[in-house]
Design an enzyme around this catalytic site. Sequence first.
Site, PDB file in Angstrom:
ATOM      1  N   HIS A 257       0.708  -1.238   0.079  1.00 25.51           N
ATOM      2  CA  HIS A 257       0.032   0.067  -0.102  1.00 25.51           C
ATOM      3  C   HIS A 257       0.797   1.329  -0.208  1.00 25.51           C
ATOM      4  CE1 HIS A 257      -3.082   2.846   1.059  1.00 25.51           C
ATOM      5  NE2 HIS A 257      -3.800   1.819   0.424  1.00 25.51           N
ATOM      6  N   ASP A 308      -7.868  -5.621  -0.485  1.00 23.37           N
ATOM      7  CA  ASP A 308      -8.375  -6.415  -1.699  1.00 23.37           C
ATOM      8  C   ASP A 308      -8.004  -8.016  -1.419  1.00 23.37           C
ATOM      9  OD1 ASP A 308      -9.480  -4.546  -3.568  1.00 23.37           O
ATOM     10  OD2 ASP A 308      -7.371  -3.752  -3.834  1.00 23.37           O
TER      11      ASP A 308
HETATM   12  N1  CMC Z   1       4.069  -7.659  -4.489  1.00 23.39           N
HETATM   13  C1  CMC Z   1       5.666  -7.786  -4.644  1.00 23.39           C
HETATM   14  N2  CMC Z   1       6.436  -6.499  -4.050  1.00 23.39           N
HETATM   15  C2  CMC Z   1       5.529  -5.433  -3.985  1.00 23.39           C
HETATM   16  C3  CMC Z   1       4.198  -5.370  -3.621  1.00 23.39           C
HETATM   17  C4  CMC Z   1       3.401  -6.550  -3.936  1.00 23.39           C
HETATM   18  N3  CMC Z   1       1.981  -6.521  -3.975  1.00 23.39           N
HETATM   19  N4  CMC Z   1       3.796  -4.128  -3.392  1.00 23.39           N
HETATM   20  C5  CMC Z   1       4.928  -3.261  -3.510  1.00 23.39           C
HETATM   21  N5  CMC Z   1       6.009  -4.078  -3.603  1.00 23.39           N
HETATM   22  C6  CMC Z   1       7.367  -3.874  -3.649  1.00 23.39           C
HETATM   23  C7  CMC Z   1       7.636  -3.051  -4.929  1.00 23.39           C
HETATM   24  O1  CMC Z   1       8.180  -4.313  -5.819  1.00 23.39           O
HETATM   25  C8  CMC Z   1       8.862  -2.199  -4.435  1.00 23.39           C
HETATM   26  O2  CMC Z   1       9.911  -3.010  -4.453  1.00 23.39           O
HETATM   27  P1  CMC Z   1      11.276  -2.327  -4.786  1.00 23.39           P
HETATM   28  O3  CMC Z   1      11.396  -1.034  -3.998  1.00 23.39           O
HETATM   29  O4  CMC Z   1      12.465  -3.496  -4.669  1.00 23.39           O
HETATM   30  O5  CMC Z   1      11.322  -1.937  -6.381  1.00 23.39           O
HETATM   31  C9  CMC Z   1       8.218  -1.711  -3.290  1.00 23.39           C
HETATM   32  O6  CMC Z   1       7.431  -2.753  -2.742  1.00 23.39           O
HETATM   33  C10 CMC Z   1       7.545  -0.372  -3.382  1.00 23.39           C
HETATM   34  O7  CMC Z   1       6.346  -0.635  -4.099  1.00 23.39           O
HETATM   35  P2  CMC Z   1       5.634   0.169  -5.146  1.00 23.39           P
HETATM   36  O8  CMC Z   1       5.044  -0.306  -6.017  1.00 23.39           O
HETATM   37  O9  CMC Z   1       6.772   1.495  -5.672  1.00 23.39           O
HETATM   38  O10 CMC Z   1       4.782   0.911  -3.982  1.00 23.39           O
HETATM   39  P3  CMC Z   1       3.527   1.864  -4.498  1.00 23.39           P
HETATM   40  O11 CMC Z   1       3.167   2.789  -3.155  1.00 23.39           O
HETATM   41  O12 CMC Z   1       4.094   2.692  -5.730  1.00 23.39           O
HETATM   42  O13 CMC Z   1       2.296   0.933  -4.846  1.00 23.39           O
HETATM   43  C11 CMC Z   1       0.591  -0.388  -4.606  1.00 23.39           C
HETATM   44  C12 CMC Z   1       1.424   0.569  -4.016  1.00 23.39           C
HETATM   45  C13 CMC Z   1      -0.655  -0.870  -3.775  1.00 23.39           C
HETATM   46  C14 CMC Z   1       0.393  -0.054  -6.189  1.00 23.39           C
HETATM   47  C15 CMC Z   1       1.664  -1.807  -4.702  1.00 23.39           C
HETATM   48  O14 CMC Z   1       1.698  -2.167  -3.312  1.00 23.39           O
HETATM   49  C16 CMC Z   1       1.143  -2.711  -5.609  1.00 23.39           C
HETATM   50  O15 CMC Z   1       1.055  -2.854  -6.860  1.00 23.39           O
HETATM   51  N6  CMC Z   1       0.299  -3.814  -4.831  1.00 23.39           N
HETATM   52  C17 CMC Z   1      -0.104  -4.999  -5.726  1.00 23.39           C
HETATM   53  C18 CMC Z   1      -1.546  -4.071  -6.218  1.00 23.39           C
HETATM   54  C19 CMC Z   1      -2.715  -4.027  -4.984  1.00 23.39           C
HETATM   55  O16 CMC Z   1      -2.802  -5.025  -4.309  1.00 23.39           O
HETATM   56  N7  CMC Z   1      -3.425  -2.733  -5.121  1.00 23.39           N
HETATM   57  C20 CMC Z   1      -4.445  -2.493  -4.304  1.00 23.39           C
HETATM   58  C21 CMC Z   1      -4.244  -1.350  -3.447  1.00 23.39           C
HETATM   59  S1  CMC Z   1      -5.105  -1.116  -2.102  1.00 23.39           S
HETATM   60  C22 CMC Z   1      -6.879  -1.223  -2.422  1.00 23.39           C
HETATM   61  C23 CMC Z   1      -6.919  -0.010  -3.447  1.00 23.39           C
HETATM   62  O17 CMC Z   1      -6.712   1.243  -3.447  1.00 23.39           O
HETATM   63  O18 CMC Z   1      -7.588  -0.293  -4.397  1.00 23.39           O
END
Ligand code: CMC
Length: 371
Positions: A257, A308
């Site tokens: 998140h 989710d």
């Molecule tokens: N699985 C594997 N690695 C992850 C995940 C995940 N679900 N989420 C974050 N990371 C890692 C990511 O690879 C990155 O690693 P590194 O720094 O080594 O490159 C680090 O954690 C930071 O991730 P980010 O994608 O830059 O973080 P963000 O704040 O931009 O994204 C997020 C937040 C929710 C998009 C992301 O955690 C994600 O893609 N999660 C999976 C999709 C998901 O479950 N979305 C629902 C979000 S909550 C409900 C909603 O709002 O809909």
Amino acid sequence: MSATRGLEGIVATTSSVSSIIDSTLTYQGYEIDDLADHASFEEVIFLLWNGRLPKEAELNELKGQLAEHAAIPNEVIEQMKSYPLKDIHPMAALRTAISSLGLYDEDADVMEESANRLKALKLQAKIPTIVTAFSRLREGKDPIAPKKDLSFAANFLYMLKGEDPDEISVDAFNKALVLHADHELNASTFTARVCVATLSDVYSGITAAIGALKGPLHGGANEAVMKMLTEIDTVENVEPFVRKAIDNKEKIMGFGHRVYKNGDPRAKHLKEMSKRLTEITGEKKWYEMSVKIDEIFTAEKGILPNVDFYSASVYHSLGIDHDLFTPIFAVSRTSGWLAHILEQYSNNRLIRPRAEYNGPNKQVYIPLEKR
Ligand code: CMC
């Protein structure tokens, strides 16, 4: 001037609708745990739109208004019948149908507060009717008209399945709606606010928000979680699946998140519901697989489940088609989007940030024949 990727940490507006402070989510100052345990979704709608909980007469009035406006124009149903029903995602259908709904509201562009509040009511009332009508139409069945004496949660399940739902399903669904209703300046809410800050209409704001919610990094994640669970299929398969995903640096949907780094406060409620509902359906594997994924991924990566993750097995246990999970998120989040839209109108300024330019400079036009 330097850009912040994904606007992380940028405070883009003030809002009294909801807050995330020290990993605690509140709607208008009420903690989500309190609301999840006690509130009906209708009370939450009133709270988000009015800044306080309703008195009994006010709640009854809101329920009556939601029932009164729940039917959708025949034109919209006829248009839905013409969609390529078998080939499209329900979120694409919903986005189109909500946009279309605006065509049949002669006050769509009337910007007085009372007119916008009435549109909010109509949209909130009609969105479950649209989602369930689409679901039935693609199964070759007729849409079912909402019942006036059912709660919001019960009506959704009734219109989806054509029979009165049981109390446990209604309670679980109501709680899921409460948990998804609002979430500060998430991507779709920001989208809605940006859209209406141009003084565009409420229907455009909700249509834009649905487009943003549709993506797998946002609302689309719940469906993606169920896809993953279906693919994994057994508890024994969890460990190799998760380890492979970690080794390949693949994302596991339903984890992580932007704001919560110590866990999403909504996840524990859905986890509990998933446990209970999968026991009732006799399909405990969905809960057990989810818990095992959670244990391994959290231990290995320190990334925790979000709203989710466990909602996938909850909705599956309620017998809901997997591609309707995100539209259900939209049905609930519409209440929050509308609260933010009304708040934006009440103190509006165009939202127009800047971009840090990183393209080429001093280019000179070359005539077409010389390129
Ligand atoms: N699985 C594997 N690695 C992850 C995940 C995940 N679900 N989420 C974050 N990371 C890692 C990511 O690879 C990155 O690693 P590194 O720094 O080594 O490159 C680090 O954690 C930071 O991730 P980010 O994608 O830059 O973080 P963000 O704040 O931009 O994204 C997020 C937040 C929710 C998009 C992301 O955690 C994600 O893609 N999660 C999976 C999709 C998901 O479950 N979305 C629902 C979000 S909550 C409900 C909603 O709002 O809909």
